[in-house]
Motif scaffolding. Structure first.
Motif, PDB file in Angstrom:
ATOM      1  N   PHE A   1       0.806  -1.179  -0.362  1.00  0.00           N
ATOM      2  CA  PHE A   1      -0.231  -0.682   0.033  1.00  0.00           C
ATOM      3  C   PHE A   1       1.600   1.151   0.069  1.00  0.00           C
ATOM      4  CE2 PHE A   1      -2.522   3.472   2.138  1.00  0.00           C
ATOM      5  CZ  PHE A   1      -3.487   3.151   1.599  1.00  0.00           C
ATOM      6  N   GLU A   2       1.836   1.053   0.773  1.00  0.00           N
ATOM      7  CA  GLU A   2       2.924   1.993   1.081  1.00  0.00           C
ATOM      8  C   GLU A   2       3.873   2.844  -0.503  1.00  0.00           C
ATOM      9  OE1 GLU A   2       2.675  -0.331   3.087  1.00  0.00           O
ATOM     10  OE2 GLU A   2       1.165   0.674   4.956  1.00  0.00           O
ATOM     11  N   ALA A   3       4.151   1.726  -1.042  1.00  0.00           N
ATOM     12  CA  ALA A   3       4.542   2.114  -2.338  1.00  0.00           C
ATOM     13  C   ALA A   3       3.582   2.314  -2.874  1.00  0.00           C
ATOM     14  CB  ALA A   3       5.287   0.953  -3.083  1.00  0.00           C
ATOM     15  N   LEU A   4       2.954   1.636  -3.248  1.00  0.00           N
ATOM     16  CA  LEU A   4       1.220   2.183  -4.709  1.00  0.00           C
ATOM     17  C   LEU A   4       1.171   3.738  -4.313  1.00  0.00           C
ATOM     18  CD1 LEU A   4      -0.897  -0.993  -4.346  1.00  0.00           C
ATOM     19  CD2 LEU A   4       0.477  -0.583  -6.452  1.00  0.00           C
ATOM     20  N   LEU A   5       1.610   4.187  -2.946  1.00  0.00           N
ATOM     21  CA  LEU A   5       0.540   5.176  -2.374  1.00  0.00           C
ATOM     22  C   LEU A   5       1.619   6.263  -3.116  1.00  0.00           C
ATOM     23  CD1 LEU A   5      -1.970   7.145  -0.992  1.00  0.00           C
ATOM     24  CD2 LEU A   5      -0.066   6.767   1.108  1.00  0.00           C
ATOM     25  N   LYS A   6       2.909   6.198  -3.417  1.00  0.00           N
ATOM     26  CA  LYS A   6       3.937   7.314  -3.847  1.00  0.00           C
ATOM     27  C   LYS A   6       3.838   7.148  -5.374  1.00  0.00           C
ATOM     28  CE  LYS A   6       7.087   5.719   0.398  1.00  0.00           C
ATOM     29  NZ  LYS A   6       7.901   5.549   0.003  1.00  0.00           N
ATOM     30  N   LEU A   7       3.140   6.590  -6.044  1.00  0.00           N
ATOM     31  CA  LEU A   7       3.225   6.600  -7.333  1.00  0.00           C
ATOM     32  C   LEU A   7       2.465   7.860  -8.496  1.00  0.00           C
ATOM     33  CD1 LEU A   7       2.947   2.715  -8.157  1.00  0.00           C
ATOM     34  CD2 LEU A   7       4.771   4.190  -8.135  1.00  0.00           C
ATOM     35  N   PRO A   8       3.116   8.791  -8.905  1.00  0.00           N
ATOM     36  CA  PRO A   8       2.178  10.463  -9.644  1.00  0.00           C
ATOM     37  C   PRO A   8       0.941   9.557  -9.716  1.00  0.00           C
ATOM     38  CG  PRO A   8       4.771   9.711 -10.254  1.00  0.00           C
ATOM     39  CD  PRO A   8       4.377   8.866  -9.218  1.00  0.00           C
ATOM     40  N   GLY A   9       0.184  10.567  -8.769  1.00  0.00           N
ATOM     41  CA  GLY A   9      -1.583   9.850  -9.767  1.00  0.00           C
ATOM     42  C   GLY A   9      -2.289   8.818  -9.095  1.00  0.00           C
ATOM     43  N   VAL A  10      -1.562   7.896  -7.949  1.00  0.00           N
ATOM     44  CA  VAL A  10      -2.246   7.133  -7.132  1.00  0.00           C
ATOM     45  C   VAL A  10      -2.461   8.116  -5.801  1.00  0.00           C
ATOM     46  CG1 VAL A  10      -1.827   4.319  -6.129  1.00  0.00           C
ATOM     47  CG2 VAL A  10      -0.871   5.078  -8.115  1.00  0.00           C
ATOM     48  N   GLY A  11      -3.542   8.275  -4.749  1.00  0.00           N
ATOM     49  CA  GLY A  11      -3.980   8.652  -3.710  1.00  0.00           C
ATOM     50  C   GLY A  11      -4.534   7.122  -2.720  1.00  0.00           C
ATOM     51  N   GLU A  12      -5.395   8.068  -1.112  1.00  0.00           N
ATOM     52  CA  GLU A  12      -5.453   6.860  -1.020  1.00  0.00           C
ATOM     53  C   GLU A  12      -6.049   5.960  -1.460  1.00  0.00           C
ATOM     54  OE1 GLU A  12      -5.522   6.440   2.761  1.00  0.00           O
ATOM     55  OE2 GLU A  12      -3.934   7.621   2.611  1.00  0.00           O
ATOM     56  N   TYR A  13      -7.592   6.306  -2.288  1.00  0.00           N
ATOM     57  CA  TYR A  13      -8.421   5.624  -2.597  1.00  0.00           C
ATOM     58  C   TYR A  13      -7.789   3.747  -4.180  1.00  0.00           C
ATOM     59  CZ  TYR A  13     -11.616   3.291  -6.389  1.00  0.00           C
ATOM     60  OH  TYR A  13     -12.179   2.679  -7.662  1.00  0.00           O
ATOM     61  N   SER A  14      -6.610   5.509  -4.659  1.00  0.00           N
ATOM     62  CA  SER A  14      -6.644   4.234  -5.826  1.00  0.00           C
ATOM     63  C   SER A  14      -5.577   3.330  -5.149  1.00  0.00           C
ATOM     64  CB  SER A  14      -5.930   4.945  -6.363  1.00  0.00           C
ATOM     65  OG  SER A  14      -6.701   5.680  -7.397  1.00  0.00           O
ATOM     66  N   ALA A  15      -4.480   3.631  -4.003  1.00  0.00           N
ATOM     67  CA  ALA A  15      -3.789   2.432  -3.021  1.00  0.00           C
ATOM     68  C   ALA A  15      -4.705   1.358  -2.996  1.00  0.00           C
ATOM     69  CB  ALA A  15      -2.776   2.916  -2.435  1.00  0.00           C
ATOM     70  N   GLY A  16      -5.803   2.184  -2.034  1.00  0.00           N
ATOM     71  CA  GLY A  16      -6.631   1.107  -1.677  1.00  0.00           C
ATOM     72  C   GLY A  16      -7.310   0.094  -2.592  1.00  0.00           C
ATOM     73  N   SER A  17      -7.681   0.177  -4.387  1.00  0.00           N
ATOM     74  CA  SER A  17      -8.010  -0.175  -4.171  1.00  0.00           C
ATOM     75  C   SER A  17      -7.575  -0.972  -5.529  1.00  0.00           C
ATOM     76  CB  SER A  17      -9.898   0.412  -5.957  1.00  0.00           C
ATOM     77  OG  SER A  17      -8.113   1.400  -6.014  1.00  0.00           O
ATOM     78  N   ILE A  18      -6.394  -0.701  -5.795  1.00  0.00           N
ATOM     79  CA  ILE A  18      -5.072  -1.414  -6.614  1.00  0.00           C
ATOM     80  C   ILE A  18      -4.508  -2.525  -5.900  1.00  0.00           C
ATOM     81  CG2 ILE A  18      -2.745  -1.496  -7.535  1.00  0.00           C
ATOM     82  CD1 ILE A  18      -3.349   1.113  -8.412  1.00  0.00           C
ATOM     83  N   GLY A  19      -4.317  -2.100  -4.384  1.00  0.00           N
ATOM     84  CA  GLY A  19      -3.539  -2.597  -3.094  1.00  0.00           C
ATOM     85  C   GLY A  19      -4.924  -4.412  -3.253  1.00  0.00           C
ATOM     86  N   SER A  20      -6.298  -4.300  -2.488  1.00  0.00           N
ATOM     87  CA  SER A  20      -7.016  -5.087  -2.595  1.00  0.00           C
ATOM     88  C   SER A  20      -7.107  -6.293  -3.241  1.00  0.00           C
ATOM     89  CB  SER A  20      -7.946  -4.325  -1.906  1.00  0.00           C
ATOM     90  OG  SER A  20      -9.167  -3.546  -2.830  1.00  0.00           O
TER      91      SER A  20
END
Length: 401
Positions: free
Chosen positions: A142-161
DNA sequence: AAATCGGGGAG
DNA sequence: CTCCCAGATTT
């Protein structure tokens, strides 16, 4: 005397403090009750999802790359709008490496008409970052996804899950609506603190098994049953018996949201300037609205024919005719463009200009590039705001041949 | 915290 | 018309 006054004052302060503590305690208990109520929705919601999930293109491809692309496209964008873009995108860029290797103009062209163009640029940036730093594989935390440009709380959560089976919440507009109704939570969902609170509630109930399906079931419920604007289909809802708002017959009271600021209106005049089989376009500045996209020359105000002629003459051009076109309107979130337009033809014999390749073009604010029909169709990204005039121009160019 | 950033479909 | 959408980022 003063001493007594002071002591009384202190006692009052203590009482108030105590009252605050009691109130805080009550609120805390209330919220724990709400969180507790939520736990019961997990099983029925997953079961409902198994029988009612829509057949969506991105649900047939669980590769992280495909999940990522779909989630970015779906930010603030309806499912129906995304479908054709998603399919076309995966055809053009089947892998993250193919995307990373593509020129940005091609990436933007595929995004043309979908809006929020920084998403396309951020996708491209991220593809390159992932190629360089993660050996071409999207990071799975989740933390690494969150750092990607254009990936916020929602997207890190949806991609992660969804792509990595992480038991993390993802809270979008659907989920905010569903959760506030089930819990009859009247906090303003436009406040970040409210979104945080609800995110924690969801975090507490995301199951370790099928976290992605559970998150999607919440969104799916919001999209197909727990509809906005006060018309939820509660009779078909699998969790209506667990829904506080439904029990109280107050579904239309939720979610609570602060009113939106008024849109500013802006009159502009769009010019379709014809030179043989080419038309004038220019590149927008690289920041702000529709950054770096192509457009037809356009100017503030509702220009008269004579003003159009004079403006072009001032630029060293020789207009022959200027025909008034129909008006158009384009609505952005915070601006409304009220457009008028002219079809201008130039005297070719009086024209000479060096032309660089379009990909190299970087003119000033109002420098023109002369584009033929093929370039307009195949390469330049022209936002939908100009759609009406874009169509008129293409028709004109076509009928001239 | 507020503003910015697109576009379209539903009611 | 208004609302809002599988939000993120900048100011």
């Amino acid at each position: 005397m003063d001493q007594q006054k002071y002591l009384t004052n202190q006692r009052n302060k203590e009482k108030i403090l105590q009252g605050n503590n009691l109130e805080q305690e009550r609120n805390k208990n209330l919220q724990e009750n709400k969180a507790g109520r939520l736990k019961k929705i997990v099983v029925p919601l997953l079961q409902w999802y198994d029988n009612n999930a829509r057949d969506l293109p991105w649900r047939e491809n669980s590769e992280p790359y495909a999940v990522w692309i779909s989630e970015i496209m779906l930010q603030q964008t309806r499912v129906e709008a995304v479908k054709p873009y998603y399919d076309r995108w995966l055809k053009a860029f089947p892998t993250l490496s193919a995307l990373a290797a593509a020129p940005e103009e091609e990436v933007l062209k595929l995004w043309e008409g979908l809006g929020y163009y920084s998403r396309a640029r951020n996708i491209h940036k991220t593809a390159k970052i992932v190629e360089e730093n993660y050996e071409g594989m999207l990071p799975s935390s989740f933390e690494a996804l969150l750092k990607l440009p254009g990936v916020g709380e929602y997207s890190a959560g949806s991609i992660g899950s969804i792509a990595f089976q992480l038991p993390v919440p993802c809270v979008d507009g659907n989920v905010l609506r569903v959760i506030t109704r089930i819990t009859a939570e009247d906090a303003d969902i436009s406040e970040p603190s409210t979104k945080k609170l609800l995110t924690e509630w969801v975090r507490a109930i995301v199951p370790d098994a099928r976290p992605g399906d559970f998150n999607q079931s919440l969104m799916e419920l919001g999209a197909s049953i727990c509809l906005p604007n006060g018309l939820p289909k509660c009779e078909s809802c699998p969790v209506s018996s667990l829904c506080e708002a439904f029990q109280q017959n107050k579904t239309t009271d939720f979610p609570v949201k602060k009113p939106k600021p008024q849109r500013k209106k802006e009159k502009r005049t769009v010019l379709l300037i014809l030179l043989g089989d080419k038309a004038a376009v220019r590149k927008r500045k690289d920041s702000g609205l529709l950054a770096s996209l192509w457009e037809y020359p356009n100017y503030p105000g509702e220009l008269k024919e004579q003003e159009v002629i004079e403006k072009l003459q001032a630029k060293g051009l020789s207009p022959v005719t200027a025909i008034k076109l129909k008006k158009a309107k384009h609505i952005f979130t915070h601006i409304e463009w009220q457009l008028s337009g002219y079809l201008v033809t130039l005297d070719e014999s009086l024209f000479s200009e060096k032309q660089v390749d379009w990909a190299e073009f970087s003119g000033g604010e109002d420098d023109f590039f002369w584009a033929n029909s093929d370039l307009l169709h195949e390469h330049l990204t022209i936002p939908s705001a100009f759609k009406v005039y874009h169509q008129i121009l293409l028709n004109t160019l076509q009928s001239a041949h």
